[in-house]
Design a protein around this motif. Sequence first.
Motif, PDB file in Angstrom:
ATOM      1  N   UNK A 225      48.536  34.487  50.760  1.00  0.00           N
ATOM      2  CA  UNK A 225      49.440  33.135  50.742  1.00  0.00           C
ATOM      3  C   UNK A 225      50.950  33.454  51.129  1.00  0.00           C
ATOM      4  N   UNK A 226      51.242  34.562  50.205  1.00  0.00           N
ATOM      5  CA  UNK A 226      52.530  34.935  50.153  1.00  0.00           C
ATOM      6  C   UNK A 226      52.878  36.177  50.017  1.00  0.00           C
ATOM      7  N   UNK A 227      53.778  36.879  50.431  1.00  0.00           N
ATOM      8  CA  UNK A 227      53.739  38.505  50.587  1.00  0.00           C
ATOM      9  C   UNK A 227      54.914  38.847  49.503  1.00  0.00           C
ATOM     10  N   UNK A 228      54.356  39.301  48.351  1.00  0.00           N
ATOM     11  CA  UNK A 228      54.848  39.818  47.312  1.00  0.00           C
ATOM     12  C   UNK A 228      55.340  41.299  47.201  1.00  0.00           C
ATOM     13  N   UNK A 229      54.890  41.698  48.650  1.00  0.00           N
ATOM     14  CA  UNK A 229      55.272  43.284  48.479  1.00  0.00           C
ATOM     15  C   UNK A 229      56.599  43.492  49.507  1.00  0.00           C
ATOM     16  N   UNK A 230      57.136  42.357  49.936  1.00  0.00           N
ATOM     17  CA  UNK A 230      58.263  42.506  50.555  1.00  0.00           C
ATOM     18  C   UNK A 230      59.457  42.243  49.762  1.00  0.00           C
ATOM     19  N   UNK A 231      60.643  42.800  50.025  1.00  0.00           N
ATOM     20  CA  UNK A 231      61.760  42.418  49.317  1.00  0.00           C
ATOM     21  C   UNK A 231      62.109  40.808  49.351  1.00  0.00           C
TER      22      UNK A 231
ATOM     23  N   UNK B 191      51.629  55.136  50.079  1.00  0.00           N
ATOM     24  CA  UNK B 191      51.425  53.989  50.855  1.00  0.00           C
ATOM     25  C   UNK B 191      51.684  52.755  50.016  1.00  0.00           C
ATOM     26  N   UNK B 192      52.208  51.836  50.535  1.00  0.00           N
ATOM     27  CA  UNK B 192      52.508  50.375  49.781  1.00  0.00           C
ATOM     28  C   UNK B 192      51.394  49.895  49.587  1.00  0.00           C
ATOM     29  N   UNK B 193      51.180  49.222  48.330  1.00  0.00           N
ATOM     30  CA  UNK B 193      50.249  48.220  47.966  1.00  0.00           C
ATOM     31  C   UNK B 193      50.242  46.845  48.171  1.00  0.00           C
ATOM     32  N   UNK B 194      49.583  46.230  48.598  1.00  0.00           N
ATOM     33  CA  UNK B 194      49.608  44.793  48.925  1.00  0.00           C
ATOM     34  C   UNK B 194      49.475  44.218  47.503  1.00  0.00           C
ATOM     35  N   UNK B 195      50.137  42.780  47.686  1.00  0.00           N
ATOM     36  CA  UNK B 195      49.783  41.867  46.213  1.00  0.00           C
ATOM     37  C   UNK B 195      49.602  40.439  46.942  1.00  0.00           C
ATOM     38  N   UNK B 196      49.177  39.650  46.018  1.00  0.00           N
ATOM     39  CA  UNK B 196      48.856  38.360  46.316  1.00  0.00           C
ATOM     40  C   UNK B 196      49.204  37.663  45.283  1.00  0.00           C
ATOM     41  N   UNK B 197      49.420  36.091  45.439  1.00  0.00           N
ATOM     42  CA  UNK B 197      49.717  35.151  44.537  1.00  0.00           C
ATOM     43  C   UNK B 197      48.377  34.169  44.402  1.00  0.00           C
ATOM     44  N   UNK B 198      48.116  33.584  45.592  1.00  0.00           N
ATOM     45  CA  UNK B 198      46.776  32.808  45.461  1.00  0.00           C
ATOM     46  C   UNK B 198      45.716  33.479  46.669  1.00  0.00           C
ATOM     47  N   UNK B 199      44.464  33.456  46.485  1.00  0.00           N
ATOM     48  CA  UNK B 199      43.562  33.723  47.402  1.00  0.00           C
ATOM     49  C   UNK B 199      43.431  32.467  48.433  1.00  0.00           C
ATOM     50  N   UNK B 200      43.449  32.806  49.684  1.00  0.00           N
ATOM     51  CA  UNK B 200      43.319  31.687  50.750  1.00  0.00           C
ATOM     52  C   UNK B 200      42.259  31.311  50.556  1.00  0.00           C
ATOM     53  N   UNK B 201      42.077  29.905  50.784  1.00  0.00           N
ATOM     54  CA  UNK B 201      40.733  29.108  50.561  1.00  0.00           C
ATOM     55  C   UNK B 201      39.722  29.605  51.304  1.00  0.00           C
ATOM     56  N   UNK B 202      39.982  30.166  52.423  1.00  0.00           N
ATOM     57  CA  UNK B 202      38.985  30.865  53.291  1.00  0.00           C
ATOM     58  C   UNK B 202      38.279  31.940  52.563  1.00  0.00           C
ATOM     59  N   UNK B 203      39.372  32.671  51.914  1.00  0.00           N
ATOM     60  CA  UNK B 203      38.702  34.002  51.159  1.00  0.00           C
ATOM     61  C   UNK B 203      38.096  33.776  49.837  1.00  0.00           C
ATOM     62  N   UNK B 204      38.443  32.391  49.289  1.00  0.00           N
ATOM     63  CA  UNK B 204      37.775  32.313  47.999  1.00  0.00           C
ATOM     64  C   UNK B 204      36.396  32.117  47.980  1.00  0.00           C
ATOM     65  N   UNK B 205      35.734  31.882  49.271  1.00  0.00           N
ATOM     66  CA  UNK B 205      34.203  31.928  49.449  1.00  0.00           C
ATOM     67  C   UNK B 205      33.779  33.399  48.770  1.00  0.00           C
ATOM     68  N   UNK B 206      34.509  34.427  49.631  1.00  0.00           N
ATOM     69  CA  UNK B 206      33.988  35.867  49.228  1.00  0.00           C
ATOM     70  C   UNK B 206      34.185  36.039  47.856  1.00  0.00           C
ATOM     71  N   UNK B 207      35.261  35.573  47.252  1.00  0.00           N
ATOM     72  CA  UNK B 207      35.364  35.775  45.773  1.00  0.00           C
ATOM     73  C   UNK B 207      34.168  35.216  45.027  1.00  0.00           C
ATOM     74  N   UNK B 208      33.824  33.856  45.460  1.00  0.00           N
ATOM     75  CA  UNK B 208      32.686  33.141  44.832  1.00  0.00           C
ATOM     76  C   UNK B 208      31.629  34.422  44.850  1.00  0.00           C
ATOM     77  N   UNK B 209      31.363  34.745  46.022  1.00  0.00           N
ATOM     78  CA  UNK B 209      30.084  35.638  46.344  1.00  0.00           C
ATOM     79  C   UNK B 209      30.370  36.955  45.313  1.00  0.00           C
ATOM     80  N   UNK B 210      31.391  37.372  45.179  1.00  0.00           N
ATOM     81  CA  UNK B 210      31.701  38.491  44.083  1.00  0.00           C
ATOM     82  C   UNK B 210      31.447  38.222  42.914  1.00  0.00           C
TER      83      UNK B 210
END
Length: 253
Positions: free
Chosen positions: A40-46, A71-90
């Motif tokens: 939802x938000x790019x925390x890896x950009x200045x 390599x620069x690693x990504x970072x997130x704030x919220x998991x998008x609702x679409x992806x939260x289903x994947x995390x539920x499975x995890x």
Amino acid sequence: MLGRGAARALGALRGLRGGAPPARSLGLSRRLLSFKKVLDKDHFLPKPCWGKDMRRLFDQFTKKCEDGSWIQLPSYEHISSQRSQDFSAFIHAYFPSASEVINEKLSQAQLFTRGFEDGMGFEYVMFYNEAEKRIVCVFQGGPHLQGMPGFFHGGATATIIDATVGMNAIVSGGIVMTANLNINFKSPIPLCSTVLVNSQLDKIEGRKLFVSCKVQSIDEKILYTEATSLFIMLEPKKKKYDLKEAVLNPLPA
Ligand SMILES: CCCCC/C=C\C/C=C\CCCCCCCC(=O)SCCNC(=O)CCNC(=O)[C@H](O)C(C)(C)COP(=O)(O)OP(=O)(O)OC[C@H]1O[C@@H](n2cnc3c(N)ncnc32)[C@H](O)[C@@H]1OP(=O)(O)O
């Protein structure tokens, strides 16, 4: 090429589907775009709240990424609702007894380190060197991380250490959890300063990953904090305790 562990973990960071190609095989801008789709938000950009030290170190490490050694690693704030289903499975796979309780709250979930107003809490960006098994986190802590007046709270320092050594363990081992974190606070860190969190994967023994870490001033002359940690690669459905029971019926104080 990234190792299998790193590629799998970067796939996980993109949303746990693991289908995306490894970061280094993509151009930087395409990579950022692909992360943008799932985060939802790019925390890896200045950001405007970054001070000159943070910005300068970001530029230095970004330059090191040009030859592919970092390599620069990504970072997130919220998991998008679409992806939260994947995390539920995890969660269901790894903590079946807790999944009902946790999944109810997943839509409100936010990464702990990203729960502050811009510039007030944890501003950080991480860079990974696979050959050296190192992650360097450039960290600018904000005024809401105060402990002793004028200095960072030790818990805030512990948090950014756990986040950094944790990422090191994730890129090497996949799905892991902190089992042990030992910290020696050697010198207080001035509030609002930018520091380097240098982490190193020392060894892997079976499911155990040992990662050490130093928090240093940006000229690396002051050693603020030293830490060692143990991460365990999780085994699906091998849980000896009932997390749901622990959440619903905590032991009396
Ligand atoms: C993970 C998601 C992947 C997707 C990534 C997506 C996005 C990530 C983006 C950002 C992430 C930011 C990174 C943040 C990192 C933060 C990490 C944390 O803070 S985790 C939270 C704190 N930790 C916990 O809550 C863990 C609680 N403990 C457990 O769940 C378990 O104890 C366990 C650690 C999982 C281990 O349990 P398990 O049953 O699997 O193993 P065993 O008990 O059989 O132990 C195996 C082996 O290890 C030895 N061991 C275990 N614990 C310890 C210890 N504390 N000290 C020393 N040794 C330990 C144990 O003796 C066994 O050894 P042996 O085999 O030799 O007998």
